[in-house]
Scaffold this motif. Structure first.
Motif, PDB file in Angstrom:
ATOM      1  N   GLU A  87      40.951  40.693  39.012  1.00 49.17           N
ATOM      2  CA  GLU A  87      39.717  39.905  38.991  1.00 49.17           C
ATOM      3  C   GLU A  87      38.724  40.355  37.926  1.00 49.17           C
ATOM      4  O   GLU A  87      37.953  39.556  37.408  1.00 49.17           O
ATOM      5  CB  GLU A  87      39.036  39.958  40.363  1.00 49.17           C
ATOM      6  CG  GLU A  87      39.750  39.171  41.414  1.00 49.17           C
ATOM      7  CD  GLU A  87      39.047  39.236  42.756  1.00 49.17           C
ATOM      8  OE1 GLU A  87      38.013  39.935  42.868  1.00 49.17           O
ATOM      9  OE2 GLU A  87      39.527  38.590  43.688  1.00 49.17           O
ATOM     10  N   GLN A  88      38.707  41.653  37.613  1.00 46.45           N
ATOM     11  CA  GLN A  88      37.778  42.178  36.607  1.00 46.45           C
ATOM     12  C   GLN A  88      38.390  42.166  35.197  1.00 46.45           C
ATOM     13  O   GLN A  88      37.888  42.804  34.293  1.00 46.45           O
ATOM     14  CB  GLN A  88      37.348  43.608  36.962  1.00 46.45           C
ATOM     15  CG  GLN A  88      36.443  43.717  38.163  1.00 46.45           C
ATOM     16  CD  GLN A  88      37.217  43.604  39.482  1.00 46.45           C
ATOM     17  OE1 GLN A  88      38.375  43.989  39.561  1.00 46.45           O
ATOM     18  NE2 GLN A  88      36.577  43.054  40.493  1.00 46.45           N
ATOM     19  N   HIS A  89      39.486  41.455  35.036  1.00 45.58           N
ATOM     20  CA  HIS A  89      40.218  41.360  33.772  1.00 45.58           C
ATOM     21  C   HIS A  89      40.818  42.692  33.336  1.00 45.58           C
ATOM     22  O   HIS A  89      41.079  42.904  32.147  1.00 45.58           O
ATOM     23  CB  HIS A  89      39.350  40.764  32.658  1.00 45.58           C
ATOM     24  CG  HIS A  89      38.885  39.388  32.975  1.00 45.58           C
ATOM     25  ND1 HIS A  89      39.716  38.298  32.963  1.00 45.58           N
ATOM     26  CD2 HIS A  89      37.673  38.935  33.365  1.00 45.58           C
ATOM     27  CE1 HIS A  89      39.035  37.228  33.308  1.00 45.58           C
ATOM     28  NE2 HIS A  89      37.794  37.580  33.566  1.00 45.58           N
ATOM     29  N   GLY A  90      41.021  43.584  34.282  1.00 44.67           N
ATOM     30  CA  GLY A  90      41.734  44.824  33.991  1.00 44.67           C
ATOM     31  C   GLY A  90      43.233  44.551  34.006  1.00 44.67           C
ATOM     32  O   GLY A  90      43.725  43.733  34.789  1.00 44.67           O
ATOM     33  N   VAL A 116      50.871  46.927  39.359  1.00 49.29           N
ATOM     34  CA  VAL A 116      50.539  48.104  40.174  1.00 49.29           C
ATOM     35  C   VAL A 116      49.458  47.794  41.197  1.00 49.29           C
ATOM     36  O   VAL A 116      49.159  48.614  42.052  1.00 49.29           O
ATOM     37  CB  VAL A 116      50.094  49.291  39.282  1.00 49.29           C
ATOM     38  CG1 VAL A 116      51.237  49.743  38.395  1.00 49.29           C
ATOM     39  CG2 VAL A 116      48.879  48.925  38.449  1.00 49.29           C
ATOM     40  N   ALA A 117      48.873  46.600  41.104  1.00 49.93           N
ATOM     41  CA  ALA A 117      47.833  46.152  42.044  1.00 49.93           C
ATOM     42  C   ALA A 117      47.870  44.636  42.086  1.00 49.93           C
ATOM     43  O   ALA A 117      48.587  43.996  41.311  1.00 49.93           O
ATOM     44  CB  ALA A 117      46.456  46.647  41.607  1.00 49.93           C
ATOM     45  N   GLN A 118      47.100  44.057  42.975  1.00 43.97           N
ATOM     46  CA  GLN A 118      47.062  42.596  43.101  1.00 43.97           C
ATOM     47  C   GLN A 118      46.536  41.973  41.809  1.00 43.97           C
ATOM     48  O   GLN A 118      45.449  42.317  41.342  1.00 43.97           O
ATOM     49  CB  GLN A 118      46.158  42.199  44.268  1.00 43.97           C
ATOM     50  CG  GLN A 118      46.074  40.713  44.505  1.00 43.97           C
ATOM     51  CD  GLN A 118      47.362  40.135  45.065  1.00 43.97           C
ATOM     52  OE1 GLN A 118      48.000  40.754  45.896  1.00 43.97           O
ATOM     53  NE2 GLN A 118      47.738  38.968  44.594  1.00 43.97           N
ATOM     54  N   ALA A 119      47.301  41.070  41.231  1.00 45.52           N
ATOM     55  CA  ALA A 119      46.886  40.368  40.018  1.00 45.52           C
ATOM     56  C   ALA A 119      46.294  39.015  40.385  1.00 45.52           C
ATOM     57  O   ALA A 119      46.598  38.455  41.441  1.00 45.52           O
ATOM     58  CB  ALA A 119      48.072  40.184  39.089  1.00 45.52           C
ATOM     59  N   THR A 120      45.453  38.505  39.508  1.00 47.77           N
ATOM     60  CA  THR A 120      44.904  37.164  39.707  1.00 47.77           C
ATOM     61  C   THR A 120      45.329  36.213  38.596  1.00 47.77           C
ATOM     62  O   THR A 120      45.128  35.012  38.712  1.00 47.77           O
ATOM     63  CB  THR A 120      43.366  37.198  39.764  1.00 47.77           C
ATOM     64  OG1 THR A 120      42.875  37.781  38.561  1.00 47.77           O
ATOM     65  CG2 THR A 120      42.891  37.979  40.968  1.00 47.77           C
ATOM     66  N   THR A 121      45.908  36.745  37.519  1.00 52.48           N
ATOM     67  CA  THR A 121      46.365  35.898  36.422  1.00 52.48           C
ATOM     68  C   THR A 121      47.466  36.601  35.641  1.00 52.48           C
ATOM     69  O   THR A 121      47.625  37.823  35.707  1.00 52.48           O
ATOM     70  CB  THR A 121      45.196  35.523  35.479  1.00 52.48           C
ATOM     71  OG1 THR A 121      45.665  34.554  34.540  1.00 52.48           O
ATOM     72  CG2 THR A 121      44.669  36.714  34.720  1.00 52.48           C
TER      73      THR A 121
END
Length: 130
Positions: A87-90, A116-121
């Motif tokens: 979500e933070q574009h990381g 390695v974590a939940q992605a949003t895109t």
């Protein structure tokens, strides 16, 4: 000798052989520089790869599927860097894939990127000729 010739000789307006050589060398160097710039521009354009992300799908917490299209030079192998972001574009996932040379200038691909974590895109970061 005419009056104009006398004035030209007196005030140094007659072209000397050295000046003619200087002008000829400057023109030749100018032509070489323009030709080199044109060659570099044409060579760079021949290796241009365009990638466009067409879709993505977050499968679960550990993967994202990215669909994309490539327009690339024929007969040249291609590599692409594909990423997943939160979500933070990381960047939470990254994958470099290589594709063999093809006779088709436009192709479509689908790649799964581990995260390695939940992605949003998911998206194609860049592609290049290898």
């Amino acid at each position: 000798m005419t009056t104009q010739d006398v004035l030209d000789d007196r005030y140094g307006r007659t072209p000397s052989p050295r000046r003619r050589w200087t002008i000829a060398v400057a023109i030749a160097l100018g032509i070489v520089v323009v030709a080199a710039i044109a060659w570099i521009a044409i060579a760079a354009a021949a290796d241009t790869v365009e990638a466009r992300t067409t879709a993505y799908r977050v499968v679960d917490r550990h993967s994202v599927v990215v669909n994309f299209q490539l327009t690339a030079p024929t007969g040249r192998p291609i590599a692409c860097a594909i990423e997943a972001q939160d979500e933070q574009h990381g960047i939470v996932g990254w994958k470099v894939v290589e594709y063999e040379a093809s006779d088709e200038p436009g192709r479509a691909f689908s790649e799964t990127v581990p995260t390695v974590a939940q992605a949003t895109t998911g998206l194609v970061n860049s592609c290049w000729v290898t």
